[in-house]
Scaffold this motif. Structure first.
Motif, short mmCIF file in Angstrom:
data_model
loop_
_atom_site.label_atom_id
_atom_site.label_comp_id
_atom_site.label_asym_id
_atom_site.label_seq_id
_atom_site.Cartn_x
_atom_site.Cartn_y
_atom_site.Cartn_z
N ARG A 82 0.67 4.33 -2.75
CA ARG A 82 0.32 5.70 -2.35
C ARG A 82 1.40 6.70 -2.77
O ARG A 82 1.07 7.80 -3.19
CB ARG A 82 0.10 5.76 -0.83
CG ARG A 82 -1.11 5.03 -0.34
CD ARG A 82 -2.36 5.72 -0.77
NE ARG A 82 -3.51 4.87 -0.46
CZ ARG A 82 -4.70 5.03 -0.98
NH1 ARG A 82 -4.92 5.99 -1.84
NH2 ARG A 82 -5.69 4.22 -0.67
N GLU A 83 2.65 6.33 -2.65
CA GLU A 83 3.74 7.23 -3.06
C GLU A 83 3.69 7.49 -4.57
O GLU A 83 3.91 8.62 -5.02
CB GLU A 83 5.09 6.64 -2.67
CG GLU A 83 5.37 6.68 -1.19
CD GLU A 83 6.66 5.98 -0.82
OE1 GLU A 83 7.37 5.50 -1.74
OE2 GLU A 83 6.95 5.90 0.38
N GLU A 112 0.82 -1.21 0.00
CA GLU A 112 0.00 0.00 0.00
C GLU A 112 0.86 1.27 0.00
O GLU A 112 0.54 2.25 -0.67
CB GLU A 112 -0.92 -0.03 1.23
CG GLU A 112 -1.90 1.11 1.32
CD GLU A 112 -3.06 0.98 0.36
OE1 GLU A 112 -3.68 2.00 0.06
OE2 GLU A 112 -3.33 -0.15 -0.11
N LYS A 113 1.95 1.23 0.72
CA LYS A 113 2.82 2.41 0.84
C LYS A 113 3.41 2.80 -0.53
O LYS A 113 3.40 3.98 -0.92
CB LYS A 113 3.94 2.13 1.82
CG LYS A 113 4.87 3.28 2.05
CD LYS A 113 5.97 2.89 3.02
CE LYS A 113 7.00 4.02 3.12
NZ LYS A 113 8.18 3.60 3.87
N ASP A 162 -11.75 3.99 -5.96
CA ASP A 162 -12.38 4.42 -4.70
C ASP A 162 -13.89 4.62 -4.88
O ASP A 162 -14.68 4.28 -3.99
CB ASP A 162 -11.73 5.72 -4.21
CG ASP A 162 -10.31 5.50 -3.70
OD1 ASP A 162 -9.97 4.34 -3.38
OD2 ASP A 162 -9.56 6.50 -3.63
N GLN A 207 -7.03 5.51 -9.33
CA GLN A 207 -7.33 5.26 -7.92
C GLN A 207 -8.65 5.90 -7.52
O GLN A 207 -9.42 5.31 -6.75
CB GLN A 207 -6.20 5.79 -7.03
CG GLN A 207 -6.39 5.51 -5.55
CD GLN A 207 -6.40 4.03 -5.23
OE1 GLN A 207 -5.74 3.23 -5.88
NE2 GLN A 207 -7.16 3.66 -4.21
N ARG A 239 -3.50 8.48 -10.29
CA ARG A 239 -4.40 9.11 -9.34
C ARG A 239 -5.84 9.01 -9.84
O ARG A 239 -6.77 8.72 -9.07
CB ARG A 239 -4.01 10.56 -9.11
CG ARG A 239 -4.81 11.21 -7.99
CD ARG A 239 -4.41 12.66 -7.70
NE ARG A 239 -2.98 12.78 -7.47
CZ ARG A 239 -2.16 13.54 -8.21
NH1 ARG A 239 -2.64 14.24 -9.23
NH2 ARG A 239 -0.88 13.60 -7.95
N LYS A 285 0.82 9.89 -5.53
CA LYS A 285 1.10 11.31 -5.24
C LYS A 285 1.81 12.00 -6.41
O LYS A 285 1.61 13.19 -6.63
CB LYS A 285 1.96 11.42 -3.98
CG LYS A 285 1.21 11.12 -2.72
CD LYS A 285 2.14 11.20 -1.52
CE LYS A 285 1.42 10.77 -0.26
NZ LYS A 285 2.34 10.75 0.89
#
Length: 114
Positions: free
Chosen positions: A21-22, A17-18, A38, A34, A31, A25
């Motif tokens: 997410r990086e 997950e980390k 979501d 994602q 994005r 960004k």
């Protein structure tokens, strides 16, 4: 010509997950992907209680049908078992023999042929 980023699927599937997410960004294409994911996730969370309620109702209906079938078969078998006239008719039948049909028969019940 602007090349679209194709890393989202690989990062979503195989990385933690980390790392995902990086990357989100820094990458606009990922994005947007994602955000779509979501939105779908929110829709699934919204519909989940209704889906589970439908599954519970369907399970209750299956149980009711099974209980009805068991009661019907128990009643039918009980009536057949207790009423000897019905059980004898079902067990032995009311078939006609060759003699009942008017054919000449021997002492064994076979049709006589001359």
């Amino acid at each position: 010509m602007n090349n679209k980023c194709t890393k989202y699927e690989a990062l979503f599937t195989f990385s933690d997950e980390k790392t995902l997410r990086e990357h989100i960004k820094t990458c606009d294409d990922c994005r947007r992907e994602q955000e779509k994911m979501d939105a779908v996730s929110e829709l699934i969370k919204e519909v989940r209680p209704h889906y589970l309620q439908h599954k519970k109702t369907a399970a209750k209906l299956k149980i009711a049908c099974a209980v009805f079938a068991m009661c019907l078969s128990a009643t039918t078998l009980g009536v057949i078992n207790l009423n000897t006239d019905i059980s004898d008719t079902i067990r032995y039948g009311t078939t006609l023999t060759a003699e009942d049909l008017g054919f000449p028969v021997d002492s064994y019940g076979f049709v006589m042929v001359e």
